[in-house]
Scaffold this motif. Structure first.
Motif, PDB file in Angstrom:
ATOM      1  N   UNK A  50       0.527  -0.846  -0.222  1.00 27.98           N
ATOM      2  CA  UNK A  50      -0.177   0.138  -0.039  1.00 27.98           C
ATOM      3  C   UNK A  50       1.117   1.228   0.080  1.00 27.98           C
ATOM      4  N   UNK A  51       0.627   2.437  -0.425  1.00 27.02           N
ATOM      5  CA  UNK A  51       1.231   3.456  -1.166  1.00 27.02           C
ATOM      6  C   UNK A  51       1.507   3.871   0.889  1.00 27.02           C
ATOM      7  N   UNK A  52       2.221   5.127   1.147  1.00 27.86           N
ATOM      8  CA  UNK A  52       3.153   5.119   2.561  1.00 27.86           C
ATOM      9  C   UNK A  52       2.104   6.496   2.795  1.00 27.86           C
ATOM     10  N   UNK A  53       1.477   6.324   4.473  1.00 30.31           N
ATOM     11  CA  UNK A  53       0.368   7.449   4.485  1.00 30.31           C
ATOM     12  C   UNK A  53       1.164   8.377   4.858  1.00 30.31           C
ATOM     13  N   UNK A  54       0.942   9.582   5.442  1.00 30.89           N
ATOM     14  CA  UNK A  54       1.201  10.587   6.129  1.00 30.89           C
ATOM     15  C   UNK A  54       1.200  10.020   7.896  1.00 30.89           C
ATOM     16  N   UNK A  55       0.046   9.632   8.281  1.00 34.32           N
ATOM     17  CA  UNK A  55       0.566   8.966   9.511  1.00 34.32           C
ATOM     18  C   UNK A  55       2.097   7.930   9.682  1.00 34.32           C
ATOM     19  N   UNK A  56       2.315   7.273   8.336  1.00 40.10           N
ATOM     20  CA  UNK A  56       3.851   6.914   8.607  1.00 40.10           C
ATOM     21  C   UNK A  56       5.121   6.865   7.704  1.00 40.10           C
ATOM     22  N   UNK A  57       4.584   8.068   7.136  1.00 38.39           N
ATOM     23  CA  UNK A  57       5.492   8.715   7.725  1.00 38.39           C
ATOM     24  C   UNK A  57       5.925   9.928   8.871  1.00 38.39           C
ATOM     25  N   UNK A  58       5.304  10.286   9.074  1.00 38.53           N
ATOM     26  CA  UNK A  58       5.465  10.988  10.482  1.00 38.53           C
ATOM     27  C   UNK A  58       5.898  10.101  11.620  1.00 38.53           C
ATOM     28  N   UNK A  59       5.707   8.740  11.386  1.00 35.78           N
ATOM     29  CA  UNK A  59       6.477   7.362  12.597  1.00 35.78           C
ATOM     30  C   UNK A  59       7.491   7.678  11.920  1.00 35.78           C
ATOM     31  N   UNK A  60       8.013   7.049  10.803  1.00 36.99           N
ATOM     32  CA  UNK A  60       9.441   6.937  10.358  1.00 36.99           C
ATOM     33  C   UNK A  60       9.968   7.803  10.825  1.00 36.99           C
ATOM     34  N   UNK A  61       9.266   9.459  10.506  1.00 36.36           N
ATOM     35  CA  UNK A  61      10.127  10.120  11.163  1.00 36.36           C
ATOM     36  C   UNK A  61      10.468  10.852  12.449  1.00 36.36           C
ATOM     37  N   UNK A  62       9.729  10.522  12.952  1.00 37.50           N
ATOM     38  CA  UNK A  62       9.966  10.065  14.659  1.00 37.50           C
ATOM     39  C   UNK A  62      10.944   8.569  15.250  1.00 37.50           C
ATOM     40  N   UNK A  63      10.832   7.820  14.387  1.00 40.80           N
ATOM     41  CA  UNK A  63      11.730   7.044  15.168  1.00 40.80           C
ATOM     42  C   UNK A  63      12.724   6.904  13.910  1.00 40.80           C
ATOM     43  N   UNK A  64      13.118   7.707  12.803  1.00 40.03           N
ATOM     44  CA  UNK A  64      14.423   8.359  12.052  1.00 40.03           C
ATOM     45  C   UNK A  64      15.776   8.620  12.947  1.00 40.03           C
ATOM     46  N   UNK A  65      16.909   8.342  12.680  1.00 37.32           N
ATOM     47  CA  UNK A  65      18.182   9.123  13.295  1.00 37.32           C
ATOM     48  C   UNK A  65      18.061  10.000  12.459  1.00 37.32           C
ATOM     49  N   UNK A  66      19.454  10.777  12.382  1.00 36.64           N
ATOM     50  CA  UNK A  66      19.999  12.200  11.310  1.00 36.64           C
ATOM     51  C   UNK A  66      20.774  11.018  10.363  1.00 36.64           C
ATOM     52  N   UNK A  67      20.112  11.855   9.751  1.00 30.46           N
ATOM     53  CA  UNK A  67      20.573  11.272   7.727  1.00 30.46           C
ATOM     54  C   UNK A  67      20.150   9.985   7.679  1.00 30.46           C
ATOM     55  N   UNK A  68      19.544   9.351   8.293  1.00 36.26           N
ATOM     56  CA  UNK A  68      18.095   8.822   7.872  1.00 36.26           C
ATOM     57  C   UNK A  68      17.928   9.412   6.455  1.00 36.26           C
ATOM     58  N   UNK A  69      17.054   8.175   5.373  1.00 39.77           N
ATOM     59  CA  UNK A  69      16.501   8.091   4.547  1.00 39.77           C
ATOM     60  C   UNK A  69      15.355   7.465   3.960  1.00 39.77           C
ATOM     61  N   UNK A  70      13.994   8.380   3.613  1.00 37.50           N
ATOM     62  CA  UNK A  70      12.902   7.926   3.260  1.00 37.50           C
ATOM     63  C   UNK A  70      12.628   7.554   1.439  1.00 37.50           C
ATOM     64  N   UNK A  71      12.542   6.918   0.807  1.00 42.39           N
ATOM     65  CA  UNK A  71      12.055   7.481   0.348  1.00 42.39           C
ATOM     66  C   UNK A  71      10.479   7.104  -0.500  1.00 42.39           C
ATOM     67  N   UNK A  72       9.924   8.433   0.401  1.00 46.21           N
ATOM     68  CA  UNK A  72       8.234   8.541   0.463  1.00 46.21           C
ATOM     69  C   UNK A  72       7.343   8.230  -1.149  1.00 46.21           C
ATOM     70  N   UNK A  73       7.746   8.456  -2.951  1.00 48.05           N
ATOM     71  CA  UNK A  73       7.371   8.346  -3.776  1.00 48.05           C
ATOM     72  C   UNK A  73       8.399   8.230  -5.203  1.00 48.05           C
TER      73      UNK A  73
END
Length: 113
Positions: free
Chosen positions: A13-36
């Motif tokens: 399923x496509x990434x949701x806004x909530x999943x994006x925010x949750x990922x950022x909350x758990x991410x460390x500096x420099x971690x990258x996420x391809x969101x689209x």
């Protein structure tokens, strides 16, 4: 950590806004996420009709959320060209003071939900 999100609705399923925010909350500096992955401007254009309205609306909300996170200083936005009308849109977590992390991220997550 470089987390990839495939741009194939059949496999995931496509990434949701909530999943994006949750990922950022758990991410460390420099971690990258391809969101689209794709041609964001073309896919968001209603006149071109590249996506059904539900998918286009969800994608617009996701892109706006990424932009807001960048404006808040929590992340950087990058774009990587892969081919003709094929781009990766990347959110990179920034280092943030503890006071911002504890105050802003829960509010952003609640707003995205």
């Amino acid at each position: 950590m470089d987390t990839r999100i495939p741009d194939t609705p059949t496999t995931q399923r496509p990434l949701s806004e909530a999943a994006l925010c949750a990922w950022l909350g758990a991410a460390g500096p420099g971690d990258a996420l391809v969101y689209h992955r794709g041609a964001l401007a073309r896919q968001l254009c209603p006149q071109l009709g590249c996506l059904p309205i539900e998918q286009r609306t969800a994608l617009a909300r996701l892109a706006n959320r990424a932009w807001k996170l960048a404006e808040a200083g929590l992340a950087d936005l990058l774009q990587r060209r892969r081919g003709f009308e094929d781009y990766e849109y990347i959110l990179v977590a920034r280092r943030r003071p503890r006071r911002i992390a504890s105050a802003v991220l829960p509010l952003l997550l609640a707003e995205a939900a």
